[in-house]
Design a protein around this motif. Structure first.
Motif, PDB file in Angstrom:
ATOM      1  N   GLY A 157      -5.412  39.566 -14.920  1.00 22.21           N
ATOM      2  CA  GLY A 157      -4.574  40.514 -14.214  1.00 22.21           C
ATOM      3  C   GLY A 157      -5.224  41.885 -14.148  1.00 22.21           C
ATOM      4  N   ARG A 158      -4.618  42.726 -13.331  1.00 21.38           N
ATOM      5  CA  ARG A 158      -5.198  44.046 -13.105  1.00 21.38           C
ATOM      6  C   ARG A 158      -5.090  44.937 -14.332  1.00 21.38           C
ATOM      7  NH1 ARG A 158      -3.667  46.734  -7.478  1.00 21.38           N
ATOM      8  NH2 ARG A 158      -4.632  44.802  -6.854  1.00 21.38           N
ATOM      9  N   TYR A 159      -4.084  44.677 -15.172  1.00 19.26           N
ATOM     10  CA  TYR A 159      -3.860  45.527 -16.328  1.00 19.26           C
ATOM     11  C   TYR A 159      -4.109  44.757 -17.608  1.00 19.26           C
ATOM     12  CZ  TYR A 159      -1.570  48.078 -12.600  1.00 19.26           C
ATOM     13  OH  TYR A 159      -1.309  48.700 -11.414  1.00 19.26           O
ATOM     14  N   GLY A 160      -4.382  45.455 -18.654  1.00 24.93           N
ATOM     15  CA  GLY A 160      -4.647  44.807 -19.933  1.00 24.93           C
ATOM     16  C   GLY A 160      -6.133  44.736 -20.180  1.00 24.93           C
ATOM     17  N   THR A 161      -6.582  45.310 -21.270  1.00 22.24           N
ATOM     18  CA  THR A 161      -8.015  45.370 -21.537  1.00 22.24           C
ATOM     19  C   THR A 161      -8.492  44.291 -22.500  1.00 22.24           C
ATOM     20  OG1 THR A 161      -7.611  46.951 -23.315  1.00 22.24           O
ATOM     21  CG2 THR A 161      -8.075  47.851 -21.120  1.00 22.24           C
ATOM     22  N   ASN A 162      -7.566  43.592 -23.124  1.00 20.74           N
ATOM     23  CA  ASN A 162      -7.937  42.586 -24.103  1.00 20.74           C
ATOM     24  C   ASN A 162      -8.257  41.268 -23.406  1.00 20.74           C
ATOM     25  OD1 ASN A 162      -8.211  40.769 -26.181  1.00 20.74           O
ATOM     26  ND2 ASN A 162      -6.385  41.412 -27.278  1.00 20.74           N
ATOM     27  N   TRP A 163      -9.537  40.929 -23.328  1.00 15.56           N
ATOM     28  CA  TRP A 163      -9.952  39.723 -22.628  1.00 15.56           C
ATOM     29  C   TRP A 163      -9.449  38.460 -23.296  1.00 15.56           C
ATOM     30  CZ3 TRP A 163     -12.481  39.053 -18.015  1.00 15.56           C
ATOM     31  CH2 TRP A 163     -12.957  40.225 -17.411  1.00 15.56           C
ATOM     32  N   SER A 164      -9.232  38.500 -24.586  1.00 13.42           N
ATOM     33  CA  SER A 164      -8.859  37.287 -25.300  1.00 13.42           C
ATOM     34  C   SER A 164      -7.364  37.006 -25.320  1.00 13.42           C
ATOM     35  CB  SER A 164      -9.372  37.344 -26.743  1.00 13.42           C
ATOM     36  OG  SER A 164      -8.754  38.404 -27.432  1.00 13.42           O
ATOM     37  N   ALA A 165      -6.572  37.895 -24.756  1.00 12.89           N
ATOM     38  CA  ALA A 165      -5.119  37.719 -24.771  1.00 12.89           C
ATOM     39  C   ALA A 165      -4.644  36.965 -23.533  1.00 12.89           C
ATOM     40  CB  ALA A 165      -4.433  39.074 -24.846  1.00 12.89           C
ATOM     41  N   GLU A 166      -3.987  35.838 -23.742  1.00 12.94           N
ATOM     42  CA  GLU A 166      -3.504  35.036 -22.619  1.00 12.94           C
ATOM     43  C   GLU A 166      -2.545  35.811 -21.717  1.00 12.94           C
ATOM     44  OE1 GLU A 166      -3.255  30.902 -25.128  1.00 12.94           O
ATOM     45  OE2 GLU A 166      -2.223  31.002 -23.206  1.00 12.94           O
ATOM     46  N   ARG A 167      -1.794  36.730 -22.291  1.00 11.91           N
ATOM     47  CA  ARG A 167      -0.807  37.490 -21.519  1.00 11.91           C
ATOM     48  C   ARG A 167      -1.452  38.329 -20.427  1.00 11.91           C
ATOM     49  NH1 ARG A 167      -1.476  40.191 -26.312  1.00 11.91           N
ATOM     50  NH2 ARG A 167      -2.110  42.376 -26.159  1.00 11.91           N
ATOM     51  N   ASN A 168      -2.750  38.563 -20.542  1.00  9.66           N
ATOM     52  CA  ASN A 168      -3.442  39.382 -19.551  1.00  9.66           C
ATOM     53  C   ASN A 168      -3.978  38.575 -18.375  1.00  9.66           C
ATOM     54  OD1 ASN A 168      -2.964  41.771 -20.920  1.00  9.66           O
ATOM     55  ND2 ASN A 168      -4.839  41.602 -22.127  1.00  9.66           N
ATOM     56  N   TYR A 169      -3.672  37.281 -18.336  1.00 17.00           N
ATOM     57  CA  TYR A 169      -4.125  36.414 -17.260  1.00 17.00           C
ATOM     58  C   TYR A 169      -2.926  35.934 -16.463  1.00 17.00           C
ATOM     59  CZ  TYR A 169      -8.616  36.450 -19.605  1.00 17.00           C
ATOM     60  OH  TYR A 169      -9.802  36.850 -20.169  1.00 17.00           O
ATOM     61  N   ASP A 170      -3.087  35.835 -15.155  1.00 15.16           N
ATOM     62  CA  ASP A 170      -1.932  35.486 -14.340  1.00 15.16           C
ATOM     63  C   ASP A 170      -1.987  34.082 -13.736  1.00 15.16           C
ATOM     64  OD1 ASP A 170      -2.916  38.138 -12.005  1.00 15.16           O
ATOM     65  OD2 ASP A 170      -3.992  36.357 -12.651  1.00 15.16           O
ATOM     66  N   THR A 181      -9.541  35.377  -2.216  1.00 15.83           N
ATOM     67  CA  THR A 181     -10.797  35.631  -2.903  1.00 15.83           C
ATOM     68  C   THR A 181     -10.543  36.186  -4.296  1.00 15.83           C
ATOM     69  OG1 THR A 181     -12.901  36.794  -2.782  1.00 15.83           O
ATOM     70  CG2 THR A 181     -10.970  37.943  -1.930  1.00 15.83           C
ATOM     71  N   VAL A 182     -11.363  35.762  -5.237  1.00 10.27           N
ATOM     72  CA  VAL A 182     -11.202  36.233  -6.612  1.00 10.27           C
ATOM     73  C   VAL A 182     -12.321  37.176  -7.008  1.00 10.27           C
ATOM     74  CG1 VAL A 182      -9.859  34.246  -7.369  1.00 10.27           C
ATOM     75  CG2 VAL A 182     -12.374  34.178  -7.489  1.00 10.27           C
ATOM     76  N   SER A 183     -13.116  37.621  -6.053  1.00 10.06           N
ATOM     77  CA  SER A 183     -14.238  38.495  -6.375  1.00 10.06           C
ATOM     78  C   SER A 183     -13.783  39.846  -6.915  1.00 10.06           C
ATOM     79  CB  SER A 183     -15.107  38.705  -5.136  1.00 10.06           C
ATOM     80  OG  SER A 183     -14.354  39.310  -4.097  1.00 10.06           O
ATOM     81  N   SER A 184     -12.545  40.220  -6.659  1.00  8.83           N
ATOM     82  CA  SER A 184     -12.057  41.528  -7.075  1.00  8.83           C
ATOM     83  C   SER A 184     -11.296  41.481  -8.397  1.00  8.83           C
ATOM     84  CB  SER A 184     -11.139  42.104  -5.992  1.00  8.83           C
ATOM     85  OG  SER A 184     -10.033  41.257  -5.783  1.00  8.83           O
ATOM     86  N   VAL A 185     -11.308  40.323  -9.075  1.00  9.24           N
ATOM     87  CA  VAL A 185     -10.609  40.220 -10.352  1.00  9.24           C
ATOM     88  C   VAL A 185     -11.523  39.630 -11.414  1.00  9.24           C
ATOM     89  CG1 VAL A 185      -8.348  39.999  -9.271  1.00  9.24           C
ATOM     90  CG2 VAL A 185      -9.649  37.940  -9.827  1.00  9.24           C
ATOM     91  N   GLY A 186     -11.258  39.974 -12.655  1.00  6.86           N
ATOM     92  CA  GLY A 186     -11.960  39.334 -13.751  1.00  6.86           C
ATOM     93  C   GLY A 186     -11.467  37.909 -13.916  1.00  6.86           C
ATOM     94  N   MET A 187     -12.284  37.100 -14.545  1.00  2.17           N
ATOM     95  CA  MET A 187     -11.912  35.713 -14.773  1.00  2.17           C
ATOM     96  C   MET A 187     -12.340  35.293 -16.160  1.00  2.17           C
ATOM     97  SD  MET A 187     -12.590  33.831 -11.145  1.00  2.17           S
ATOM     98  CE  MET A 187     -11.477  32.489 -11.602  1.00  2.17           C
ATOM     99  N   GLY A 188     -11.688  34.254 -16.668  1.00  2.85           N
ATOM    100  CA  GLY A 188     -12.013  33.822 -18.017  1.00  2.85           C
ATOM    101  C   GLY A 188     -11.879  32.324 -18.198  1.00  2.85           C
ATOM    102  N   TRP A 189     -12.464  31.864 -19.283  1.00  3.69           N
ATOM    103  CA  TRP A 189     -12.339  30.477 -19.727  1.00  3.69           C
ATOM    104  C   TRP A 189     -11.629  30.460 -21.082  1.00  3.69           C
ATOM    105  CZ3 TRP A 189     -13.370  26.241 -16.898  1.00  3.69           C
ATOM    106  CH2 TRP A 189     -14.253  26.341 -15.821  1.00  3.69           C
TER     107      TRP A 189
END
Length: 125
Positions: free
Chosen positions: A100-113, A28-36
């Motif tokens: 990902g759980r860490y990283g506050t910058n939504w626009s940074a690819e490094r923050n997505y897993d 389930t992904v309900s506990s994580v942020g998601m982006g496009w």
């Protein structure tokens, strides 16, 4: 492990609309942020929109302000991107990703897993 599959892309005339979907499986992904994100021909991948676990949203205002809307349906484990008033410059491959759980910058690819394979959106003039 999370698998993400985008759908809903296609060819549309300028001014038209499309709704992209991103179906998640594996957990389930309900506990994580998601982006496009999107990658236009000859350009680097750029952030489009993000949504937090409680529904808070953020957009790339310069590119999609007032035209795109991100949403999620946790019951369906699915992320959406409603795209209205499409322009030729919106032509790109669109990707969804889990933040990902860490990283506050939504626009940074490094923050997505986890990332999907992408869906092509082509807007004709």
């Amino acid at each position: 492990q999370v698998q993400l599959v985008e759908s809903g892309g296609g060819l549309v005339q300028a001014g038209g609309s499309l709704r992209l979907s991103c179906a998640a499986s594996g957990r389930t992904v309900s506990s994580v942020g998601m982006g496009w994100f999107r990658r236009a021909p000859g350009k680097e991948r750029e952030f489009v929109a993000g949504i937090s676990t409680n529904g808070g949203v953020t957009y790339n205002q310069d590119s999609v302000k007032g035209r795109f809307a991100i949403s999620r349906d946790n019951a369906k484990n699915t992320l959406y991107l409603q795209m209205n008033s499409l322009k030729p410059e919106d032509t790109a491959v669109y990707y969804c990703a889990t933040k990902g759980r860490y990283g506050t910058n939504w626009s940074a690819e490094r923050n997505y897993d986890y990332w999907g394979q992408g869906t092509q959106v082509t807007v004709s003039s």
